[in-house]
Design a protein around this motif. Structure first.
Motif, mmCIF file in Angstrom:
data_model
loop_
_atom_site.group_PDB
_atom_site.id
_atom_site.type_symbol
_atom_site.label_atom_id
_atom_site.label_comp_id
_atom_site.label_asym_id
_atom_site.label_seq_id
_atom_site.Cartn_x
_atom_site.Cartn_y
_atom_site.Cartn_z
ATOM 1 N N ALA A 112 0.829 -1.206 0.000
ATOM 2 C CA ALA A 112 0.000 0.000 0.000
ATOM 3 C C ALA A 112 0.866 1.261 0.000
ATOM 4 O O ALA A 112 0.543 2.250 -0.669
ATOM 5 N N ASN A 113 1.978 1.238 0.732
ATOM 6 C CA ASN A 113 2.891 2.383 0.726
ATOM 7 C C ASN A 113 3.430 2.648 -0.675
ATOM 8 O O ASN A 113 3.568 3.804 -1.097
ATOM 9 N N GLU A 162 2.011 1.672 -3.587
ATOM 10 C CA GLU A 162 0.923 2.080 -4.488
ATOM 11 C C GLU A 162 0.518 3.529 -4.276
ATOM 12 O O GLU A 162 0.297 4.270 -5.252
ATOM 13 N N THR A 163 0.417 3.963 -3.033
ATOM 14 C CA THR A 163 0.025 5.350 -2.795
ATOM 15 C C THR A 163 1.097 6.316 -3.264
ATOM 16 O O THR A 163 0.790 7.412 -3.747
ATOM 17 N N ARG A 205 0.723 6.632 -6.989
ATOM 18 C CA ARG A 205 -0.486 7.398 -7.312
ATOM 19 C C ARG A 205 -0.319 8.888 -7.040
ATOM 20 O O ARG A 205 -1.161 9.699 -7.408
ATOM 21 N N GLN A 228 1.915 7.773 1.626
ATOM 22 C CA GLN A 228 1.593 7.648 3.047
ATOM 23 C C GLN A 228 2.812 7.117 3.798
ATOM 24 O O GLN A 228 3.713 6.543 3.217
#
Length: 315
Positions: free
Chosen positions: A300-301, A303-304, A307, A311
């Motif tokens: 998630a780190n 991917e964000t 994008r 985070q």
């Protein structure tokens, strides 16, 4: 297309999904220092857990945009250099909020009830030779009604405190060492050492916390007290702790971390053969559940960041 390289995949036993954007993925079980630059020369994103990324190495990697740390601590990364040269660093947060407190209390309970000492006595046949139904060779203490001193007020320190309250313990949060005044809800550092039956450490390793617990601090603690370190090995002066255990300044210690990992020959805590010392190999964080949370947050780190809404940045 992003080129992602995981330098030490063997440090994480979890399912790691691939990021939901076009990318190339390359992973290595381990990476030696001399292999870092070769493996990262075309990388735009690197994942590391404990492989060091220092300035002299990073200067040779002009394509690098993001270092995704697969842990909370970032002392293996030259964060200041990254900040100055536009490389983002993201870490993992709040993933072991059950695993670490459970490990801490496993050590507290084992030490307060002298579990290892009694196990050794049974192995030597002392119970079998007893003239009564039970064996009283070591003191057994409840944790209910005792005082837990927590050094570190982050998520883990607070989670340990909540578990302590469920056991019926009184909790003291320590103010920063050397502070002249205490914030509401905090007690002076020295007072926490002097009044606590168990002192547990939950601070990062920085220059301010290196050897935070040394000979002077150990002598301030009660002779009946315990020290628990599930933070970083360098927070405790290991020579001083070994002496404190040998001389009986404190009643016991539980350490999940050491100053060098894997430990080098001659570490004073590994030389000791005492039933009131528990050393575990940096596994407090490593429940299967916690590692999966870590792995999911790691991706998630990444991917964000890709994008454009990063985070958990430390830069």
């Amino acid at each position: 297309m992003e080129n992602i390289v995981f330098l030490d995949r063997s440090t994480l036993e979890a399912t790691i999904r691939r990021p939901a954007f076009p990318h190339q993925w390359e992973e290595y079980a381990t990476t030696a220092p001399e292999e870092i630059v070769v493996r990262l020369i075309d990388a735009t994103i690197v994942i590391t857990n404990k492989v060091p990324l220092r300035a002299e190495t990073l200067a040779q990697l002009p394509q690098l945009k993001l270092i995704a740390e697969a842990a909370t601590g970032v002392n293996n990364i030259d964060v200041d250099w990254c900040r100055k040269h536009g490389i983002a660093v993201a870490n993992i947060r709040n993933y072991a909020v059950h695993a670490v407190p459970e490990h801490v209390f496993m050590m507290i309970l084992a030490l307060r009830r002298n579990l290892l000492a009694y196990r050794a006595d049974l192995q030597r046949g002392l119970w079998q030779q007893s003239d009564q139904f039970c064996l009283f060779t070591h003191p057994v203490r409840d944790i209910h009604g005792s005082t837990l001193g927590v050094i570190g007020h982050g998520v883990l320190g607070q989670a340990v405190a909540e578990m302590a309250k469920a056991f019926g313990m009184k909790v003291l949060f320590a103010e920063h060492k050397g502070a002249t005044e205490s914030r509401p809800g905090f007690a002076p550092f020295e007072q926490v050492l002097e009044e606590s039956d168990v002192v547990t450490l939950h601070v990062p390793l920085t220059e301010a916390t290196r050897n935070l617990i040394g000979a002077d601090e150990l002598r301030r603690m009660k002779p009946s007290s315990l020290l628990i370190n599930a933070a970083r090995g360098g927070v405790v002066d290991e020579d001083a702790l070994a002496e404190a255990l040998r001389e009986g300044y404190i009643a016991g210690a539980g350490c999940d971390v050491l100053s060098a990992e894997p430990p080098s020959a001659g570490n004073p805590l590994l030389i000791l053969d005492l039933p009131n010392l528990i050393v575990t190999p940096h596994i407090a964080w490593a429940s299967r559940e916690a590692m999966q949370i870590l792995a999911d947050q790691l991706i998630a780190n990444i991917e964000t960041f890709v994008r454009g809404a990063p985070q958990n940045l430390v830069t």
